[in-house]
Design an enzyme around this catalytic site. Structure first.
Site, mmCIF file in Angstrom:
data_model
loop_
_atom_site.group_PDB
_atom_site.id
_atom_site.type_symbol
_atom_site.label_atom_id
_atom_site.label_comp_id
_atom_site.label_asym_id
_atom_site.label_seq_id
_atom_site.Cartn_x
_atom_site.Cartn_y
_atom_site.Cartn_z
ATOM 1 N N LYS A 1 0.701 -1.006 -0.095
ATOM 2 C CA LYS A 1 -0.063 -0.049 -0.067
ATOM 3 C C LYS A 1 0.813 1.405 -0.109
ATOM 4 C CE LYS A 1 -0.831 2.675 2.896
ATOM 5 N NZ LYS A 1 -0.318 4.016 3.324
ATOM 6 N N THR B 1 5.168 6.267 3.911
ATOM 7 C CA THR B 1 4.509 5.235 4.225
ATOM 8 C C THR B 1 4.129 4.211 3.262
ATOM 9 O OG1 THR B 1 3.853 6.298 6.265
ATOM 10 C CG2 THR B 1 2.452 4.406 5.745
#
EC number: 2.3.1.35
Lengths: 451, 451
Positions: free
Chosen positions: B205, B224
């Site tokens: 992701k 992230t």
């Protein structure tokens, strides 16, 4: 999707204003004596009302005139950079400058070099008496296109008949520096030195491709940022270069609009001694310290104008990093925060997303002389002086998040000016960077620059 | 102003599509044997339909299971990063993973660490037999907020009753990884190793704050970005870490969306030996080479999905730098071009502004082991395979600009895919980066992320 499109439109509707209110008249008497200059339209830019050529000449005798410069450290230095560097290397007493906007004359091969020399020689020939290698050159605009050199040479001839020393002449020259700038960036100041009134005036340009790292000729330090500073102080060439190198690091090399370094960044200062000072300033003297401080402060003043006029910018943000082991460490952290797309979009969105500030600072930790210790880092917002409550808003104190008053954060972030203060807690050195937000308008301007 | 606003609206009207078409069903038989997993909504995210918790468990015996990881090098490593690192340091045979999205549990102090340990322990207790320090943890979302730990712990208990090994179970887990992603990123592949059929499957992701630099535990390498890779190969823990470190450098560490490095980036691989292989793969063997190649190729496949789904991205751009002195030099030039706001907005605007590519490359010259020589550098566009004419479009050849066919450039740039090829001409090393454009939608998404 629908939701995010709604966001886009609601945000995009806040228009980016022109910053023309930052351009103000300056009494003609505040400009350094002995400089004559002009700006005109010669045809590099399409619009006939857009000035694109400046000619600046110091009339003081050569032996009282010093020149110094800092040039981009980009490997692809443009032809005007190479030519100005060569002129300065051979002659620290160069006393004229020719500048065009609209075309950067960068990555243009031998033909580009020939063009830059032709510009320099054309102004040399008009000096009184005619001189050789006395005229430095600057260009800004699109990369990889050749200059319309005939238009420029003909413009230089026209310009030579129209040189002036009043506010209007300085203003015309400053306008000829502009590309995506929304106002001409021109400032002047006066101070006393050795009993004489000394003047500094200068102009700069730049709104995008701004993340300078400039060093003295043939050296190793970052900016398309063009700047010209004139002073009627009497100062030796090495002292002038030394003061400029110090000043550039703490001004032009401490600003960022988009993090992109140009092929053309150049700052040139010419000191012509016309103030009437009798002894030239030398490095290491009290007069030198005073002059260097004034020059540094002046360079910071005009460098900040570039950030305030950054492409699409709505915010002017000071990033102060304190408590570092070294100035270089502090400057690196400040530079990284100042170029973070996430920090810059949060500023645009007026979002107190301090996690992004921290993540950005943390990303360069391993390249610092002393790595960051998360448990010692504090972050706060210093509100703009325009607000009634200027108490710092603490966001993070020694690694622990504060409970943030989001309403107050909103008020603070809604102002044009903001200071982000980061305390590293590991040393005594500090550095300051000036940056702007990243807006829809920035994307519009740069997604469609050449058309 | 009016003109630029017109530009903004006309450009903004090209909507960024969801990339959901890149999510495809995978036959359940292609997933590694011995893994059971799930994804569910436990309440970290507001919307009840948004999955926010994944639990992944390998049922194979502990002594056949190896785990390896690469973690962000950010100084502000989040609590789940610290906890996973500690678990892995003590036990290279960890065999479970718990992941939440919606809150990054980063910069959350001791309480954050306690939360991460609580998540780990809760899954440990549900293993058969119950275990200690066998469950690694990942979190992604906003920085500086505490997890709603009760909701998560209760979600883990619910999830444990719903673990599956078919496509739907893998898909639910992949959905629970998502934040601003527009599709779940899940892929699987099968190959032969030592006569046995071996499977690799994984999910990742990330759409923003993407410029990973991740290294093995306690080491020094950037994301992230969260990724989990499962394989039923039998491989020793050191060999698995070695293969992963190599793979991550050439995949996740070679992508950029916005140039911002996260506090949470983590890639974890678990190998459980359930393929039936009898001899564990050891570093230096032909089986290792084959496994490492497959893992690297697989990691690149799922890393590229992140760039294609980058926040607001309309373009998928491969930046190939060849002819460098070292891989590190090539990678640094590719990384700098990939993060340039001016290059990325030009890509968005479909503008063949190669000068920006060059200026960007030139800005890092002084940090390379061998500086760039402008007269040796060539730049070209390699058109997408979807076009009928895939002849490279030369922009610059050994420092000299080509006369660019702007019409053809327009056609090439209008495709989603493009390769920018930069030949430095000073060595034989090369590196590849994958990046996307910088759009109005990126600014919208990140100017208003928390609200």
């Amino acid at each position: 999707m629908l939701q995010s499109w709604r966001r886009l439109y609601s945000t995009a509707l806040k228009a980016t204003p022109s910053k023309i209110h930052l351009h103000k008249p300056i009494p003609s008497d505040n400009f350094p004596k002995g400089f004559r200059l002009t700006g005109l339209h010669c045809g590099v830019k399409k619009s006939p009302s857009a000035l694109d050529l400046a000619v600046i000449v110091s009339d003081a005798p050569s032996d009282r005139t010093s020149a110094a410069a800092c040039f981009t450290e980009n490997a692809f230095r443009a032809a005007p950079v190479l030519v100005s560097e060569e002129i300065l290397a051979g002659n620290k007493r160069a006393r004229a400058l020719v500048v065009n906007s609209g075309c950067a004359n960068a990555v243009t091969g031998q033909k580009g070099l020939d063009h830059a020399w032709a510009m320099s020689s054309a102004v040399d020939a008009l000096l009184d008496p005619p001189a050789e290698k006395q005229t430095m050159v600057m260009s800004t605009g699109v990369i990889g296109q050749h200059l319309p050199i005939d238009k420029i040479l003909s413009g230089i001839k026209t310009g030579a008949t129209d040189l002036g020393d009043n506010f209007e002449a300085w203003e015309r020259a400053a306008k000829a520096f502009m590309t995506t700038d929304t106002f001409p960036k021109l400032r002047a100041r006066t101070f006393d030195l050795d009993g004489k009134k000394v003047r500094i005036a200068g102009m700069d340009k730049g709104a995008g491709m701004i993340h300078p790292r400039m060093g003295p000729p043939k050296s190793s330090l970052h900016a398309t940022l063009l700047g010209f500073v004139a002073t009627d102080a009497l100062i030796s060439p090495p002292a002038l270069q030394s003061a400029l190198t110090h000043a550039v690091q703490r001004s032009f090399n401490s600003i960022s609009v988009d993090g992109d370094m140009s092929t053309n960044d150049t700052i040139i200062v010419i000191a012509n001694g016309a103030s009437g000072m009798t002894e030239p300033i030398e490095d290491g003297t009290p007069a030198f310290s005073k002059f260097q401080d004034e020059l540094t402060d002046f360079c910071a003043e005009i460098a900040k104008l570039i950030v305030r006029d950054g492409e699409g910018a709505r915010k002017f943000v000071t990033v102060s990093v304190e408590g570092a082991s070294t100035y270089e460490d502090a400057s690196k952290v400040a530079s990284t925060i100042s170029t973070s797309m996430l920090v810059k979009t949060a500023l645009y969105g007026e979002d107190a997303n301090w996690g992004r500030i921290l993540a950005s600072a943390g990303s360069v930790s391993d390249s610092l002389s002393k790595p960051l210790d998360p448990s010692r880092v504090s972050v706060s917002f210093i509100p703009a002086a325009t607000l009634s409550d200027t108490t710092p808003l603490k966001l993070l104190t020694r690694g622990e998040p504060e409970t943030v008053d989001e309403e107050r954060a909103k008020v603070i972030l809604s102002e044009e000016d903001l200071e982000i203060k980061v305390e590293l807690g590991i040393g005594n050195e500090s550095a300051v960077y000036w940056t702007c937000d990243l807006s829809h308008e920035y994307v519009s301007i740069n997604g469609d620059y050449r058309s």
